[in-house]
Design a protein around this motif. Structure first.
Motif, PDB file in Angstrom:
ATOM      1  N   ASN A  46       0.815  -1.218   0.000  1.00  0.00           N
ATOM      2  CA  ASN A  46       0.000   0.000   0.000  1.00  0.00           C
ATOM      3  C   ASN A  46       0.854   1.277   0.000  1.00  0.00           C
ATOM      4  O   ASN A  46       0.335   2.372   0.198  1.00  0.00           O
ATOM      5  N   GLY A  47       2.169   1.104  -0.221  1.00  0.00           N
ATOM      6  CA  GLY A  47       3.035   2.269  -0.347  1.00  0.00           C
ATOM      7  C   GLY A  47       3.664   2.747   0.940  1.00  0.00           C
ATOM      8  O   GLY A  47       4.252   3.830   0.972  1.00  0.00           O
ATOM      9  N   TYR A  48       3.585   1.970   2.004  1.00  0.00           N
ATOM     10  CA  TYR A  48       4.185   2.346   3.285  1.00  0.00           C
ATOM     11  C   TYR A  48       5.500   1.597   3.495  1.00  0.00           C
ATOM     12  O   TYR A  48       5.656   0.442   3.064  1.00  0.00           O
ATOM     13  N   LEU A  49       6.429   2.250   4.161  1.00  0.00           N
ATOM     14  CA  LEU A  49       7.665   1.636   4.625  1.00  0.00           C
ATOM     15  C   LEU A  49       7.563   1.530   6.137  1.00  0.00           C
ATOM     16  O   LEU A  49       7.275   2.524   6.808  1.00  0.00           O
ATOM     17  N   ALA A  50       7.773   0.344   6.691  1.00  0.00           N
ATOM     18  CA  ALA A  50       7.540   0.117   8.123  1.00  0.00           C
ATOM     19  C   ALA A  50       8.804  -0.373   8.816  1.00  0.00           C
ATOM     20  O   ALA A  50       9.634  -1.073   8.224  1.00  0.00           O
ATOM     21  N   SER A  51       8.925   0.019  10.070  1.00  0.00           N
ATOM     22  CA  SER A  51      10.008  -0.441  10.932  1.00  0.00           C
ATOM     23  C   SER A  51       9.402  -1.015  12.207  1.00  0.00           C
ATOM     24  O   SER A  51       8.318  -0.600  12.627  1.00  0.00           O
ATOM     25  N   ILE A  52      10.091  -1.979  12.811  1.00  0.00           N
ATOM     26  CA  ILE A  52       9.543  -2.668  13.984  1.00  0.00           C
ATOM     27  C   ILE A  52      10.501  -2.534  15.165  1.00  0.00           C
ATOM     28  O   ILE A  52      11.694  -2.821  15.044  1.00  0.00           O
ATOM     29  N   LEU A  53       9.962  -2.084  16.289  1.00  0.00           N
ATOM     30  CA  LEU A  53      10.718  -2.012  17.543  1.00  0.00           C
ATOM     31  C   LEU A  53      10.265  -3.129  18.470  1.00  0.00           C
ATOM     32  O   LEU A  53       9.065  -3.380  18.604  1.00  0.00           O
ATOM     33  N   GLN A  54      11.223  -3.799  19.092  1.00  0.00           N
ATOM     34  CA  GLN A  54      10.896  -4.781  20.127  1.00  0.00           C
ATOM     35  C   GLN A  54      11.117  -4.130  21.489  1.00  0.00           C
ATOM     36  O   GLN A  54      12.182  -3.568  21.753  1.00  0.00           O
ATOM     37  N   VAL A  55      10.089  -4.201  22.332  1.00  0.00           N
ATOM     38  CA  VAL A  55      10.134  -3.565  23.649  1.00  0.00           C
ATOM     39  C   VAL A  55       9.949  -4.634  24.721  1.00  0.00           C
ATOM     40  O   VAL A  55       9.028  -5.451  24.626  1.00  0.00           O
ATOM     41  N   SER A  56      10.822  -4.638  25.703  1.00  0.00           N
ATOM     42  CA  SER A  56      10.714  -5.622  26.787  1.00  0.00           C
ATOM     43  C   SER A  56       9.460  -5.356  27.617  1.00  0.00           C
ATOM     44  O   SER A  56       8.994  -4.222  27.733  1.00  0.00           O
ATOM     45  N   GLY A  57       8.919  -6.418  28.205  1.00  0.00           N
ATOM     46  CA  GLY A  57       7.705  -6.283  28.994  1.00  0.00           C
ATOM     47  C   GLY A  57       7.978  -5.827  30.422  1.00  0.00           C
ATOM     48  O   GLY A  57       9.122  -5.781  30.883  1.00  0.00           O
TER      49      GLY A  57
END
Length: 219
Positions: A46-57
């Motif tokens: 859909n034309g988006y560039l995405a990044s993913i962050l991992q966050v500790s609980g």
């Protein structure tokens, strides 16, 4: 004769795909919103560039009721401050990865075999081997699991060009840094750990969502 041989060579998967097509359904590749991986980012159709962050609980069971309420308020404030970015939060339960830990025991076992001075200490080697077997059994049976939390951040591409892809990457990189700093500031009292997923980590995460059972054997 050739037609008969062609029918024999067709697999069960061929018939399943043909059935889906006949019903108007498409393959996973067609249905997926993911177009590919660009560096450490996910490029969407859909034309988006995405990044993913991992966050500790954060272990809520260790907090008093008033501390839990304050935590929810802090989390709500963080979401409101980032409402324009339309963040997506994801949580999933995954098996605890004991491979590196068990690998350490395997190396120690090999060291014991090579240690000529303790060649007669067979009991020690058997004890180490029992540890290896124990932790390997835990990994195979998924007796230990943990919760992982992710935040998905995205940036819209104006055009489907390489130049605009680089522009979106530059903006997204700054946005990821700002959100990481905001998370650290908001939850400074809880000592949370934040890391941006690499290309390999992203592929691992996507694999787990696509085929969780098989991913436990290879991821």
């Amino acid at each position: 004769m050739a037609s008969h041989k062609k029918k024999i060579d067709r697999t069960e998967f061929d018939f399943e795909v043909e059935t889906l097509v006949n019903k108007g359904q498409r393959t996973i590749q067609d249905l997926s919103v993911i177009e590919g991986i660009y560096k450490d980012y996910v490029l969407l159709k859909n034309g988006y560039l995405a990044s993913i962050l991992q966050v500790s609980g954060i272990n809520m069971d260790l907090l008093a009721e008033y501390e839990q309420n304050r935590l929810f308020e802090d989390y709500g404030s963080f979401l409101m401050s980032q409402v324009h970015d339309q963040l997506q939060t994801i949580s999933m339960t995954v098996p605890v990865d004991l491979r590196s830990y068990n690998l350490g025991w395997k190396k120690r076992y090999l060291q014991e075999l090579e240690n000529k001075e303790n060649a007669g200490n067979d009991y020690k080697r058997k004890l180490i081997a029992s540890y290896i077997d124990h932790f390997q059994g835990i990994r195979v049976k998924d007796e230990m699991s943990t919760k992982q939390h992710f935040i998905v951040i995205r940036e819209k591409m104006n055009k489907r060009t390489f130049q605009d892809l680089e522009r979106a990457e530059s903006i997204l990189t700054k946005k990821v840094e700002e959100i990481s700093n905001s998370l650290q500031s908001t939850f400074e009292a809880y000592d949370i750990a934040i890391r941006k997923l690499s290309e390999k980590d992203t592929l691992t995460l996507l694999y787990r969502y696509f085929d969780f059972e098989m991913s436990k054997l290879y991821v």
